[in-house]
Design a protein around this motif. Structure first.
Motif, PDB file in Angstrom:
ATOM      1  N   ALA A 187      -9.811   2.174   5.769  1.00  0.00           N
ATOM      2  CA  ALA A 187     -10.164   1.602   7.069  1.00  0.00           C
ATOM      3  C   ALA A 187     -11.514   0.907   6.967  1.00  0.00           C
ATOM      4  CB  ALA A 187     -10.187   2.692   8.133  1.00  0.00           C
ATOM      5  N   LEU A 188     -11.537  -0.168   6.225  1.00  0.00           N
ATOM      6  CA  LEU A 188     -12.756  -0.955   6.041  1.00  0.00           C
ATOM      7  C   LEU A 188     -12.475  -2.376   6.509  1.00  0.00           C
ATOM      8  CD1 LEU A 188     -13.564   0.359   2.467  1.00  0.00           C
ATOM      9  CD2 LEU A 188     -14.862   0.872   4.535  1.00  0.00           C
ATOM     10  N   PRO A 189     -13.519  -3.113   6.864  1.00  0.00           N
ATOM     11  CA  PRO A 189     -13.288  -4.502   7.299  1.00  0.00           C
ATOM     12  C   PRO A 189     -12.633  -5.330   6.197  1.00  0.00           C
ATOM     13  CG  PRO A 189     -15.581  -3.832   7.681  1.00  0.00           C
ATOM     14  CD  PRO A 189     -14.927  -2.747   6.882  1.00  0.00           C
ATOM     15  N   LEU A 190     -11.839  -6.291   6.627  1.00  0.00           N
ATOM     16  CA  LEU A 190     -11.143  -7.162   5.682  1.00  0.00           C
ATOM     17  C   LEU A 190     -12.120  -7.882   4.758  1.00  0.00           C
ATOM     18  CD1 LEU A 190      -8.217  -7.801   5.062  1.00  0.00           C
ATOM     19  CD2 LEU A 190      -8.361  -9.733   6.621  1.00  0.00           C
ATOM     20  N   TRP A 191     -13.249  -8.329   5.297  1.00  0.00           N
ATOM     21  CA  TRP A 191     -14.224  -9.031   4.442  1.00  0.00           C
ATOM     22  C   TRP A 191     -14.722  -8.116   3.331  1.00  0.00           C
ATOM     23  CZ3 TRP A 191     -18.956  -7.049   3.660  1.00  0.00           C
ATOM     24  CH2 TRP A 191     -19.514  -6.198   4.623  1.00  0.00           C
ATOM     25  N   PHE A 192     -14.810  -6.816   3.597  1.00  0.00           N
ATOM     26  CA  PHE A 192     -15.270  -5.852   2.606  1.00  0.00           C
ATOM     27  C   PHE A 192     -14.229  -5.699   1.498  1.00  0.00           C
ATOM     28  CE2 PHE A 192     -15.811  -1.669   0.796  1.00  0.00           C
ATOM     29  CZ  PHE A 192     -17.177  -1.423   0.811  1.00  0.00           C
ATOM     30  N   ILE A 193     -12.979  -5.486   1.903  1.00  0.00           N
ATOM     31  CA  ILE A 193     -11.884  -5.240   0.956  1.00  0.00           C
ATOM     32  C   ILE A 193     -11.549  -6.499   0.151  1.00  0.00           C
ATOM     33  CG2 ILE A 193      -9.416  -4.687   0.806  1.00  0.00           C
ATOM     34  CD1 ILE A 193      -9.886  -2.926   3.344  1.00  0.00           C
ATOM     35  N   GLU A 194     -11.305  -7.607   0.861  1.00  0.00           N
ATOM     36  CA  GLU A 194     -10.930  -8.852   0.174  1.00  0.00           C
ATOM     37  C   GLU A 194     -12.116  -9.450  -0.576  1.00  0.00           C
ATOM     38  OE1 GLU A 194      -8.000  -9.577  -0.339  1.00  0.00           O
ATOM     39  OE2 GLU A 194      -6.840  -8.764   1.321  1.00  0.00           O
TER      40      GLU A 194
ATOM     41  N   HIS B  20      -7.056  -4.157  -5.398  1.00  0.00           N
ATOM     42  CA  HIS B  20      -6.491  -3.470  -4.225  1.00  0.00           C
ATOM     43  C   HIS B  20      -5.781  -2.177  -4.631  1.00  0.00           C
ATOM     44  CE1 HIS B  20      -7.767  -6.605  -1.676  1.00  0.00           C
ATOM     45  NE2 HIS B  20      -6.776  -7.452  -1.897  1.00  0.00           N
ATOM     46  N   ALA B  21      -5.106  -2.190  -5.760  1.00  0.00           N
ATOM     47  CA  ALA B  21      -4.446  -0.964  -6.228  1.00  0.00           C
ATOM     48  C   ALA B  21      -5.486   0.145  -6.429  1.00  0.00           C
ATOM     49  CB  ALA B  21      -3.677  -1.237  -7.521  1.00  0.00           C
ATOM     50  N   PHE B  22      -6.636  -0.206  -7.002  1.00  0.00           N
ATOM     51  CA  PHE B  22      -7.712   0.774  -7.168  1.00  0.00           C
ATOM     52  C   PHE B  22      -8.238   1.232  -5.809  1.00  0.00           C
ATOM     53  CE2 PHE B  22      -7.855  -0.534 -11.569  1.00  0.00           C
ATOM     54  CZ  PHE B  22      -8.325   0.593 -12.231  1.00  0.00           C
ATOM     55  N   GLN B  23      -8.446   0.298  -4.894  1.00  0.00           N
ATOM     56  CA  GLN B  23      -8.944   0.659  -3.566  1.00  0.00           C
ATOM     57  C   GLN B  23      -7.999   1.644  -2.883  1.00  0.00           C
ATOM     58  OE1 GLN B  23      -9.122  -3.336  -2.021  1.00  0.00           O
ATOM     59  NE2 GLN B  23     -11.329  -3.521  -2.369  1.00  0.00           N
TER      60      GLN B  23
ATOM     61  N   SER C 287       0.809  -1.221   0.000  1.00  0.00           N
ATOM     62  CA  SER C 287       0.000   0.000   0.000  1.00  0.00           C
ATOM     63  C   SER C 287       0.844   1.273   0.000  1.00  0.00           C
ATOM     64  CB  SER C 287      -0.958   0.000   1.185  1.00  0.00           C
ATOM     65  OG  SER C 287      -0.246  -0.007   2.403  1.00  0.00           O
ATOM     66  N   ARG C 288       2.028   1.230   0.579  1.00  0.00           N
ATOM     67  CA  ARG C 288       2.853   2.443   0.641  1.00  0.00           C
ATOM     68  C   ARG C 288       3.533   2.746  -0.686  1.00  0.00           C
ATOM     69  NH1 ARG C 288       7.135   2.514   4.357  1.00  0.00           N
ATOM     70  NH2 ARG C 288       7.319   0.314   3.932  1.00  0.00           N
ATOM     71  N   LYS C 289       4.129   1.749  -1.288  1.00  0.00           N
ATOM     72  CA  LYS C 289       4.870   1.980  -2.536  1.00  0.00           C
ATOM     73  C   LYS C 289       4.060   1.592  -3.765  1.00  0.00           C
ATOM     74  CE  LYS C 289       9.415   1.792  -0.536  1.00  0.00           C
ATOM     75  NZ  LYS C 289      10.740   1.228  -0.597  1.00  0.00           N
TER      76      LYS C 289
END
Length: 167
Positions: free
Chosen positions: A103-110, A88-91, A62-64
């Motif tokens: 800062a969203l739940p893992l189930w939401f992101i994954e 994830h890059a878009f997120q 996420s940083r680089k």
């Protein structure tokens, strides 16, 4: 090899165009992809400071903003993991653009990444949901942040239900 890198580049471009349409967003700047020739070499990367176990298919720094993955055993698996990491890059990029942490739940992101790369009719997700319903163990959405529930599969089911109205 150069051929594998070229193929991964074509797969990434295809995902990028598809996801640009889904998110109505274009990534700001280039998206680096670090591709390893095998999972064993991927596990030994120094890009990530911790240990990478055999079940990790790839990750997005996420940083680089680097996507890191091995060229997997099958082209379909490589394509899926690459697409998942590009989600994830878009997120990350959208969150950054709004100067907000993701800062969203893992189930939401994954779950979103799985839903967008596997689709609403993923057989494995459907099997998990049928089993949960048959065993009367279908969790409420508020319970999905518990480590008892695999965020990829359960999150994909929630997204499938929200978008398509089906588990």
């Amino acid at each position: 090899s150069a051929a594998a890198a070229e193929l991964a580049g074509r797969l990434a471009e295809r995902w990028y165009e598809r996801l640009t349409s889904v998110f109505d967003h274009r990534l700001r700047g280039r998206q680096p992809i670090v591709l390893y020739g095998s999972h064993r070499r991927f596990e030994q990367t120094n890009i990530y400071g911790g240990l990478i176990d055999e079940s990790t298919g790839g990750f997005t720094d996420s940083r680089k903003r680097r996507i890191v993955l091995p060229f997997a055993g099958s082209l379909a698996e490589t394509d899926h993991v690459l697409g998942h990491e590009i989600v994830h890059a878009f997120q990350f990029d959208i969150a950054d653009q709004h100067r907000s942490p993701l800062a969203l739940p893992l189930w939401f992101i994954e779950g979103m990444a799985e839903y967008l790369t596997l689709g609403a009719d993923d057989a494995q997700t459907a099997m998990w949901m049928r089993d949960a319903v048959a065993a009367q163990r279908l969790p409420a959405i508020r319970d999905l942040s518990s480590s008892r529930y695999f965020p990829y599969r359960w999150g994909a089911a929630v997204w499938s239900h929200l978008v398509d109205g089906e588990p």
